[in-house]
Design a protein around this motif. Structure first.
Motif, PDB file in Angstrom:
ATOM      1  N   SER A 149       1.062  -1.087   0.116  1.00 22.33           N
ATOM      2  CA  SER A 149      -0.087   0.520   0.060  1.00 22.33           C
ATOM      3  C   SER A 149       0.903   1.249  -0.185  1.00 22.33           C
ATOM      4  O   SER A 149       2.216   0.919  -0.076  1.00 22.33           O
ATOM      5  CB  SER A 149      -1.158   0.303   1.483  1.00 22.33           C
ATOM      6  N   GLY A 150      -0.035   2.617  -0.127  1.00 23.20           N
ATOM      7  CA  GLY A 150       0.948   3.298   0.138  1.00 23.20           C
ATOM      8  C   GLY A 150       1.462   4.056   1.527  1.00 23.20           C
ATOM      9  O   GLY A 150       2.182   5.568   1.218  1.00 23.20           O
ATOM     10  N   SER A 151       0.815   3.755   2.446  1.00 21.14           N
ATOM     11  CA  SER A 151       0.758   4.585   3.485  1.00 21.14           C
ATOM     12  C   SER A 151       1.646   3.126   4.884  1.00 21.14           C
ATOM     13  O   SER A 151       2.088   1.924   4.146  1.00 21.14           O
ATOM     14  CB  SER A 151      -0.147   3.365   4.663  1.00 21.14           C
ATOM     15  N   CYS A 152       2.496   3.678   5.719  1.00 18.54           N
ATOM     16  CA  CYS A 152       3.089   2.675   6.356  1.00 18.54           C
ATOM     17  C   CYS A 152       2.833   1.077   7.030  1.00 18.54           C
ATOM     18  O   CYS A 152       2.842   0.130   6.581  1.00 18.54           O
ATOM     19  CB  CYS A 152       3.793   3.738   8.381  1.00 18.54           C
ATOM     20  N   ILE A 153       0.895   1.148   7.379  1.00 18.43           N
ATOM     21  CA  ILE A 153       0.326   0.464   7.344  1.00 18.43           C
ATOM     22  C   ILE A 153      -0.995   0.353   7.453  1.00 18.43           C
ATOM     23  O   ILE A 153      -1.733   1.935   8.042  1.00 18.43           O
ATOM     24  CB  ILE A 153       0.944  -0.553   9.214  1.00 18.43           C
ATOM     25  N   LEU A 154      -2.072  -0.138   6.629  1.00 20.43           N
ATOM     26  CA  LEU A 154      -3.206  -0.325   6.345  1.00 20.43           C
ATOM     27  C   LEU A 154      -3.593  -2.041   7.301  1.00 20.43           C
ATOM     28  O   LEU A 154      -2.514  -2.828   6.855  1.00 20.43           O
ATOM     29  CB  LEU A 154      -3.747  -0.319   5.317  1.00 20.43           C
ATOM     30  N   LEU A 155      -4.119  -1.582   7.900  1.00 19.92           N
ATOM     31  CA  LEU A 155      -4.994  -3.041   8.772  1.00 19.92           C
ATOM     32  C   LEU A 155      -6.480  -3.492   7.863  1.00 19.92           C
ATOM     33  O   LEU A 155      -7.408  -2.345   6.922  1.00 19.92           O
ATOM     34  CB  LEU A 155      -5.420  -3.303   9.922  1.00 19.92           C
ATOM     35  N   ASN A 156      -6.331  -5.040   7.913  1.00 18.49           N
ATOM     36  CA  ASN A 156      -7.795  -5.148   6.597  1.00 18.49           C
ATOM     37  C   ASN A 156      -8.911  -4.940   7.817  1.00 18.49           C
ATOM     38  O   ASN A 156      -8.829  -5.069   9.030  1.00 18.49           O
ATOM     39  CB  ASN A 156      -7.585  -5.783   6.523  1.00 18.49           C
ATOM     40  N   ASN A 157      -9.795  -5.177   7.228  1.00 21.78           N
ATOM     41  CA  ASN A 157     -11.010  -5.717   8.013  1.00 21.78           C
ATOM     42  C   ASN A 157     -11.285  -5.935   9.304  1.00 21.78           C
ATOM     43  O   ASN A 157     -11.113  -5.321  10.096  1.00 21.78           O
ATOM     44  CB  ASN A 157     -12.440  -5.844   7.002  1.00 21.78           C
TER      45      ASN A 157
END
Length: 221
Positions: free
Chosen positions: A190-198
């Motif tokens: 992704s384009g961020s440090c971290i994204l969490l899924n649902n």
């Protein structure tokens, strides 16, 4: 002469009491409405931020395409479409504007090598070892300080996506507002440090919120 007697009572006091109750009811209702609007705004802001994260990632992919770009873009667009459906169900209004197109990063033109004069002596080559890239921090260290955490919109078992750490990296995310934490592996980019899924986001979020503003992100072994 007929006299008219006024019945004793507390008409003025009763009127003041009734007015006081009406004002209290209006003020109380205003507080309830204000609290509801605040919670709704937080939900909508979180989903808008998730859409922006995915849009920025798509823009980066299109600016620097590779053999998997189309599949990656299609997946991220499907995530955006899903979040827009959730926005509509939550009563959120307004569309998130797409970021401006990014220019592809190009390598500088190679400089033409010039042959040194015959009498010049070539200095001995020194072996240099570049520092190892540990993906933003060693195991056990807090990484991406100050970053907010939101959801990617992806389904499946608890997992994360990141633009800072390679796939397979294990990260622990702790929500300082409720002291809940979860340990997940990076499964996509992704384009961020971290994204969490649902599924992962559901484990640590506060009820009704789609954005973690105070989080500690730690890389674990």
């Amino acid at each position: 002469m007929r006299r008219t007697y006024r019945r004793p009572g507390r008409t003025g006091s009763n009127r003041k009491i009734v007015i006081g109750l009406v004002v209290a009811a209006v003020v109380g209702g205003g507080i309830a409405v204000g609290t509801g609007l605040s919670n709704a705004s937080s939900v909508c802001d979180g989903m808008d931020q998730a859409i922006r994260n995915n849009q920025e990632f798509i823009a980066t992919q299109r600016a620097n395409p590779n053999s998997q770009t189309e599949a990656i873009v299609a997946n991220r667009q499907a995530v955006i479409d899903l979040i827009n459906v959730q926005k509509k169900q939550a009563g959120c209004s307004g569309a998130v504007a797409a970021p401006p197109a990014q220019q592809a990063t190009t390598k500088p033109p190679a400089q033409q090598a010039t042959k040194p004069p015959a009498q010049a002596t070539k200095p001995p080559a020194q072996a240099t070892t570049p520092p190892a890239n540990n993906g933003g921090g060693a195991a056990g260290q807090v990484v991406c300080p100050g970053s907010t955490v939101t959801l990617s919109g992806e389904g499946g078992a608890p997992a994360a996506s990141s633009g800072t750490f390679p796939i397979g990296t294990t990260l622990r995310v702790r929500n300082l507002d409720n002291n809940k934490s979860i340990t997940v592996k990076v499964a996509s980019t992704s384009g961020s440090c971290i994204l969490l899924n649902n599924a992962a986001f559901e484990e640590v979020r506060e009820p009704g919120k789609f954005l973690i503003r105070r989080a500690v992100i730690e890389r674990v072994g």
